[in-house]
Design a protein around this motif. Structure first.
Motif, PDB file in Angstrom:
ATOM      1  N   ARG B 374       2.951 -42.316 -78.288  1.00 37.69           N
ATOM      2  CA  ARG B 374       2.828 -41.690 -79.392  1.00 37.69           C
ATOM      3  C   ARG B 374       4.335 -41.705 -80.396  1.00 37.69           C
ATOM      4  O   ARG B 374       4.172 -41.207 -81.433  1.00 37.69           O
ATOM      5  CB  ARG B 374       2.635 -40.267 -79.221  1.00 37.69           C
ATOM      6  CG  ARG B 374       3.524 -39.097 -78.443  1.00 37.69           C
ATOM      7  CD  ARG B 374       3.025 -37.955 -78.347  1.00 37.69           C
ATOM      8  NE  ARG B 374       3.570 -37.086 -77.508  1.00 37.69           N
ATOM      9  CZ  ARG B 374       3.318 -35.822 -77.160  1.00 37.69           C
ATOM     10  NH1 ARG B 374       2.178 -35.341 -77.516  1.00 37.69           N
ATOM     11  NH2 ARG B 374       4.181 -35.256 -76.507  1.00 37.69           N
ATOM     12  N   LEU B 378       4.761 -40.490 -84.163  1.00 38.88           N
ATOM     13  CA  LEU B 378       5.825 -39.304 -84.612  1.00 38.88           C
ATOM     14  C   LEU B 378       6.908 -39.896 -85.770  1.00 38.88           C
ATOM     15  O   LEU B 378       7.118 -39.096 -86.566  1.00 38.88           O
ATOM     16  CB  LEU B 378       6.758 -38.938 -83.355  1.00 38.88           C
ATOM     17  CG  LEU B 378       5.813 -38.138 -82.029  1.00 38.88           C
ATOM     18  CD1 LEU B 378       6.682 -38.037 -81.001  1.00 38.88           C
ATOM     19  CD2 LEU B 378       5.524 -36.735 -82.913  1.00 38.88           C
ATOM     20  N   ARG B 381       5.175 -39.753 -89.038  1.00 36.80           N
ATOM     21  CA  ARG B 381       5.283 -38.172 -89.543  1.00 36.80           C
ATOM     22  C   ARG B 381       6.667 -38.055 -90.135  1.00 36.80           C
ATOM     23  O   ARG B 381       6.795 -37.371 -91.079  1.00 36.80           O
ATOM     24  CB  ARG B 381       4.957 -37.243 -88.287  1.00 36.80           C
ATOM     25  CG  ARG B 381       3.446 -37.097 -88.149  1.00 36.80           C
ATOM     26  CD  ARG B 381       3.026 -36.421 -86.831  1.00 36.80           C
ATOM     27  NE  ARG B 381       3.248 -35.076 -87.074  1.00 36.80           N
ATOM     28  CZ  ARG B 381       2.155 -34.256 -87.538  1.00 36.80           C
ATOM     29  NH1 ARG B 381       0.891 -34.630 -87.684  1.00 36.80           N
ATOM     30  NH2 ARG B 381       2.324 -33.051 -87.651  1.00 36.80           N
ATOM     31  N   LEU B 382       7.635 -38.521 -89.525  1.00 37.20           N
ATOM     32  CA  LEU B 382       9.025 -38.391 -89.926  1.00 37.20           C
ATOM     33  C   LEU B 382       9.243 -39.130 -91.185  1.00 37.20           C
ATOM     34  O   LEU B 382       9.714 -38.385 -92.042  1.00 37.20           O
ATOM     35  CB  LEU B 382      10.172 -39.078 -89.281  1.00 37.20           C
ATOM     36  CG  LEU B 382      10.381 -38.427 -87.754  1.00 37.20           C
ATOM     37  CD1 LEU B 382      11.511 -39.123 -86.810  1.00 37.20           C
ATOM     38  CD2 LEU B 382      11.075 -36.930 -88.115  1.00 37.20           C
ATOM     39  N   ILE B 388       8.576 -32.933 -86.249  1.00 38.14           N
ATOM     40  CA  ILE B 388       7.833 -33.388 -85.112  1.00 38.14           C
ATOM     41  C   ILE B 388       8.190 -32.720 -83.762  1.00 38.14           C
ATOM     42  O   ILE B 388       8.494 -33.081 -82.780  1.00 38.14           O
ATOM     43  CB  ILE B 388       8.384 -34.828 -85.199  1.00 38.14           C
ATOM     44  CG1 ILE B 388       9.916 -35.181 -84.803  1.00 38.14           C
ATOM     45  CG2 ILE B 388       7.430 -35.541 -85.935  1.00 38.14           C
ATOM     46  CD1 ILE B 388      10.002 -36.598 -84.387  1.00 38.14           C
ATOM     47  N   TYR B 391       2.986 -31.649 -82.108  1.00 38.02           N
ATOM     48  CA  TYR B 391       2.295 -32.804 -82.394  1.00 38.02           C
ATOM     49  C   TYR B 391       0.982 -32.533 -82.270  1.00 38.02           C
ATOM     50  O   TYR B 391       0.358 -31.859 -81.230  1.00 38.02           O
ATOM     51  CB  TYR B 391       2.737 -33.980 -81.823  1.00 38.02           C
ATOM     52  CG  TYR B 391       2.056 -35.256 -82.073  1.00 38.02           C
ATOM     53  CD1 TYR B 391       2.359 -36.026 -83.280  1.00 38.02           C
ATOM     54  CD2 TYR B 391       0.860 -35.793 -81.407  1.00 38.02           C
ATOM     55  CE1 TYR B 391       1.708 -37.169 -83.747  1.00 38.02           C
ATOM     56  CE2 TYR B 391       0.168 -37.257 -81.450  1.00 38.02           C
ATOM     57  CZ  TYR B 391       0.772 -37.605 -82.800  1.00 38.02           C
ATOM     58  OH  TYR B 391       0.073 -39.050 -83.207  1.00 38.02           O
ATOM     59  N   GLU B 438      -1.184 -27.382 -81.453  1.00 39.22           N
ATOM     60  CA  GLU B 438      -0.181 -28.576 -81.551  1.00 39.22           C
ATOM     61  C   GLU B 438       0.568 -28.756 -80.272  1.00 39.22           C
ATOM     62  O   GLU B 438       0.785 -27.547 -79.542  1.00 39.22           O
ATOM     63  CB  GLU B 438       0.692 -28.701 -82.711  1.00 39.22           C
ATOM     64  CG  GLU B 438       0.016 -29.079 -83.954  1.00 39.22           C
ATOM     65  CD  GLU B 438       0.676 -29.441 -85.044  1.00 39.22           C
ATOM     66  OE1 GLU B 438       2.040 -29.673 -84.876  1.00 39.22           O
ATOM     67  OE2 GLU B 438       0.041 -29.816 -85.937  1.00 39.22           O
ATOM     68  N   THR B 441       6.503 -31.250 -78.524  1.00 37.57           N
ATOM     69  CA  THR B 441       7.140 -32.584 -78.129  1.00 37.57           C
ATOM     70  C   THR B 441       8.677 -32.216 -77.439  1.00 37.57           C
ATOM     71  O   THR B 441       9.063 -31.120 -77.502  1.00 37.57           O
ATOM     72  CB  THR B 441       7.586 -33.437 -79.502  1.00 37.57           C
ATOM     73  OG1 THR B 441       8.303 -32.585 -80.238  1.00 37.57           O
ATOM     74  CG2 THR B 441       6.373 -34.087 -80.018  1.00 37.57           C
ATOM     75  N   ILE B 446      11.790 -36.737 -79.697  1.00 40.70           N
ATOM     76  CA  ILE B 446      12.193 -36.617 -81.228  1.00 40.70           C
ATOM     77  C   ILE B 446      13.126 -37.760 -81.343  1.00 40.70           C
ATOM     78  O   ILE B 446      13.188 -38.231 -82.379  1.00 40.70           O
ATOM     79  CB  ILE B 446      12.866 -35.313 -81.224  1.00 40.70           C
ATOM     80  CG1 ILE B 446      11.698 -34.236 -81.143  1.00 40.70           C
ATOM     81  CG2 ILE B 446      13.604 -35.115 -82.554  1.00 40.70           C
ATOM     82  CD1 ILE B 446      12.322 -32.728 -81.053  1.00 40.70           C
ATOM     83  N   ALA B 449      11.808 -41.220 -81.564  1.00 46.43           N
ATOM     84  CA  ALA B 449      10.981 -41.507 -82.828  1.00 46.43           C
ATOM     85  C   ALA B 449      12.095 -41.518 -83.986  1.00 46.43           C
ATOM     86  O   ALA B 449      12.104 -42.121 -85.044  1.00 46.43           O
ATOM     87  CB  ALA B 449      10.130 -40.301 -82.936  1.00 46.43           C
ATOM     88  N   SER B 494      13.276 -29.982 -86.001  1.00 47.25           N
ATOM     89  CA  SER B 494      12.329 -30.438 -85.218  1.00 47.25           C
ATOM     90  C   SER B 494      12.715 -30.275 -83.869  1.00 47.25           C
ATOM     91  O   SER B 494      12.033 -29.451 -83.007  1.00 47.25           O
ATOM     92  CB  SER B 494      11.862 -31.953 -85.176  1.00 47.25           C
ATOM     93  OG  SER B 494      11.349 -32.383 -86.415  1.00 47.25           O
TER      94      SER B 494
END
Lengths: 148, 509
Positions: B374, B378, B381-382, B388, B391, B438, B441, B446, B449, B494
């Motif tokens: 994933r 992620l 999304r950033l 993040i 998730y 969610e 993470t 983090i 990603a 995050s």
């Protein structure tokens, strides 16, 4: 032009040479006018012919007070087989710069490459010394930090 | 399948641009730190800060001709590349010098998120391996370090007849001030945490079979010190995966100078040995984060930086002349390649360390290739500016909805309970409630990603800004720093959000 002089006042030989190579490269790509960087090129020639500063001489007792900067550099690390430019070579370099910046003179790629090669080669030892100097200072600070 | 040849073909151009952008980032981050200090201080303090800001801006301005040069379609020739490589080293060294002068300023404390990050590194390991609450201290030196403040101070004072009532140990990690809000570079602190794990280090280096029998006493002594560094690299790699290697490579890219990362010191093995060892471990375990688009030929984030470092080393190495040859720019390996260490002995020792590392470093959870599934989402999304710290498990939600759709009775139209197309059972509804929560993470996700986002999006934009079109370089740098700051903010938040989720999870238990 005065800006270029200000920028180079406190830079060492190799840093100056690197900027000169960049100036020539931009000229080759027609991104700069030929008059840009003339001061830097001429300054480099002057510096290549300069006598060595007294402080550096003191670090090498073998070198007499009249030893030239170039001679001392050659003595410092004979393993590199570094050949300092002769006065004729420096004179020719100066002439090259003057020709390049002369109006209506065609700048050929091979001339620019030749000058760039010469400038990088003759300043390599200066750059190596500078890098070693940086490393020593870094190491000194690290040791000081550790002792705390 | 992309080939190495294609990566080699484009490596030089990418390496130059990457070095440029990484150097600008360091300077922009230092400038940002100084501006934050300026806002906090009184007028005399602000005047001092302005001197520092003048220094940073001078360094940034001196990159101007190189930005123009790299923007050109005509590739750099060997001399131009040499000039640029040397210039990067010179400017980075001046940046390091300037950073060391920050001791003259008041200085802020480390961000709380960096403390959270270290706590999370601790939690990823087996219980008891690292002490609780390892402090993060901001540092004037541009280096990542670890030191035991309590024992250091005690030994200093005791030598002068002053005994101190201090805790037995106070291991501390040090973060350069310019990187105080850059979580991607905090990955380097995981290596420093490795130095605190004395149990693992002792277990590794006390094994007599670790060092090849044919090693001399001198080699053995050097290998012992190097083994600790290699242990810490693998420690960080096992905790963070590729993000640590990329952070290490990004640092090496600028730091490699005359010796181009190929020399060892009495305490540290050559960078190239460390990098190759880490790459091998990641490859063996299938841990990689693929790149897309123009950078796909480099395959993954770590290999991109590896190619860039190798290209820079190749350029700098060309300043050495081969014995008996007068030609300049003849690439060759510098003498005393590994400083008093024979190649086969070092190779064997590194192999032994890799074989034993899983025993020495015990993680709560070993990273596996499927854990990285994933990371790309992620990073996506950033790119949209979304936090993040948690998730949505979209696959589980879709599965649950499909089940509800299939198994539920359609309600009677017009009835009082009519709320949608289907009426799920109570159990199915509870299950749906569970999966739409969610998932938290972890900091390693983090950070990984974050690196992918930085390379694919922020760098790509930066290349467009710096190496295309006209305009003032300082304005372009402002624009780049705004982008970096936005990314830092999302990453820092995050980390905080993930911690809040973790705290709630503990409460539920």
């Amino acid at each position: 032009m005065s800006t270029a002089v200000e920028m180079t006042t406190d830079t060492d030989l190799a840093s100056l040479a690197d900027m000169v190579v960049a100036d020539l490269a931009l000229m080759r790509r027609k991104q700069r006018k030929p008059d840009h960087g003339l001061d830097r090129g001429i300054e480099l020639c002057t510096r290549l012919a300069q006598p060595i500063p007294v402080a550096t001489l003191a670090a090498s007792p073998a070198a007499g007070p009249d030893a030239s900067r170039r001679q001392l550099r050659a003595d410092a690390d004979p393993a590199t087989k570094w050949q300092p430019p002769s006065s004729e070579e420096v004179h020719r370099l100066r002439k090259d710069f003057e020709d390049i910046y002369e109006e209506n003179v065609e700048i050929r790629d091979e001339d620019l490459t030749r000058i760039q090669e010469f400038v990088v080669r003759v300043t390599t030892l200066s750059w190596q010394e500078r890098t070693r100097d940086f490393q020593q200072r870094r190491l000194k600070r690290a040791l000081k930090q550790q002792s705390l | 399948m992309p080939s190495n040849n294609k990566a080699y073909e484009i490596a030089d151009a990418v390496a130059d641009r990457l070095s440029f952008v990484e150097l600008v980032e360091r300077l922009a981050r230092l400038r940002r730190y100084l501006r934050q200090e300026e806002e906090l201080g009184e007028r005399p303090h602000r005047d001092v800060i302005r001197v520092f800001l003048g220094g940073v801006e001078g360094l940034l301005r001196s990159l101007d001709p190189y930005a123009d040069l790299l923007a050109s379609r005509q590739p750099l020739d060997a001399y131009e590349r040499m000039s640029f490589a040397r210039r990067v080293t010179t400017l980075f060294s001046l940046f390091v010098e300037l950073h060391a002068q920050l001791s003259h300023l008041r200085g802020t404390w480390a961000r709380p998120e960096s403390q959270l990050f270290i706590e999370n590194v601790r939690h990823l390991l087996a219980a008891g391996r690292l002490p609780e609450g390892i402090p993060v201290v901001l540092h004037n030196e541009y280096s990542f370090e670890q030191d035991d403040l309590a024992s250091g101070l005690k030994s200093l004072f005791l030598g002068n007849g002053v005994s101190l009532q201090l805790p037995l140990e106070r291991p501390t990690v040090f973060l350069p001030k310019a990187e105080h809000e850059n979580p991607l570079y905090w990955a380097n602190l995981a290596h420093e945490c490795g130095h605190i794990d004395r149990t693992g280090i002792e277990q590794l280096i006390s094994d007599p079979t670790l060092f090849p029998a044919q090693a001399t006493e001198l080699e053995r002594a050097t290998l012992k010190r190097w083994a600790e560094e290699l242990y810490c690299d693998l420690f960080a790699l096992k905790v963070l995966g590729p993000a640590y290697l990329v952070a290490f490579l990004a640092f090496t890219l600028l730091e490699s100078d005359l010796f181009a990362g190929e020399y060892g010191s009495s305490t540290h093995p050559p960078d190239i040995v460390r990098i190759c060892m880490m790459q091998r471990v990641l490859e063996n375990r299938g841990l990689h984060i693929p790149l897309q688009g123009e950078l796909a030929d480099f395959r993954d984030i770590a290999r991109l930086y590896y190619f860039a470092c190798e290209s820079r080393s190749r350029t700098l190495r060309r300043q050495y002349q081969k014995q008996g040859e007068s030609g300049f720019l003849s690439a060759c390996v510098p003498p005393q390649h590994y400083a008093e260490m024979s190649g086969p002995i070092l190779t064997q020792c590194v192999d032994n360390i890799i074989d034993r590392i899983d025993q020495a470093v015990q993680n709560e959870h070993e990273l596996k290739s499927e854990d990285f599934a994933r990371i790309e989402r992620l990073a996506g999304r950033l790119a949209d500016g979304i936090l993040i710290g948690s998730y949505p498990d979209e696959i589980a939600v879709a599965k649950c909805l499909a089940e509800i759709w299939t198994n539920s009775e359609p309600p009677e139209a017009g009835s009082a309970n009519y709320q949608g197309d289907v009426k799920p059972s109570k159990e199915a509804f509870e299950r749906l409630k569970g999966v739409i929560q969610e998932v938290r993470t972890t900091p390693w996700e983090i950070i990984n990603a974050g690196w992918l986002h930085k390379i694919q999006v922020i760098h790509s934009e930066a290349f467009g800004v710096f190496f295309a079109g006209d305009g003032s370089l300082l304005k372009k740098i402002d624009q780049f720093d705004d982008r970096l700051r936005a990314s830092d903010d999302v990453l820092l938040k995050s980390i905080e959000v993930a911690q809040i989720h973790k705290a709630f999870e503990r409460r539920k238990q």
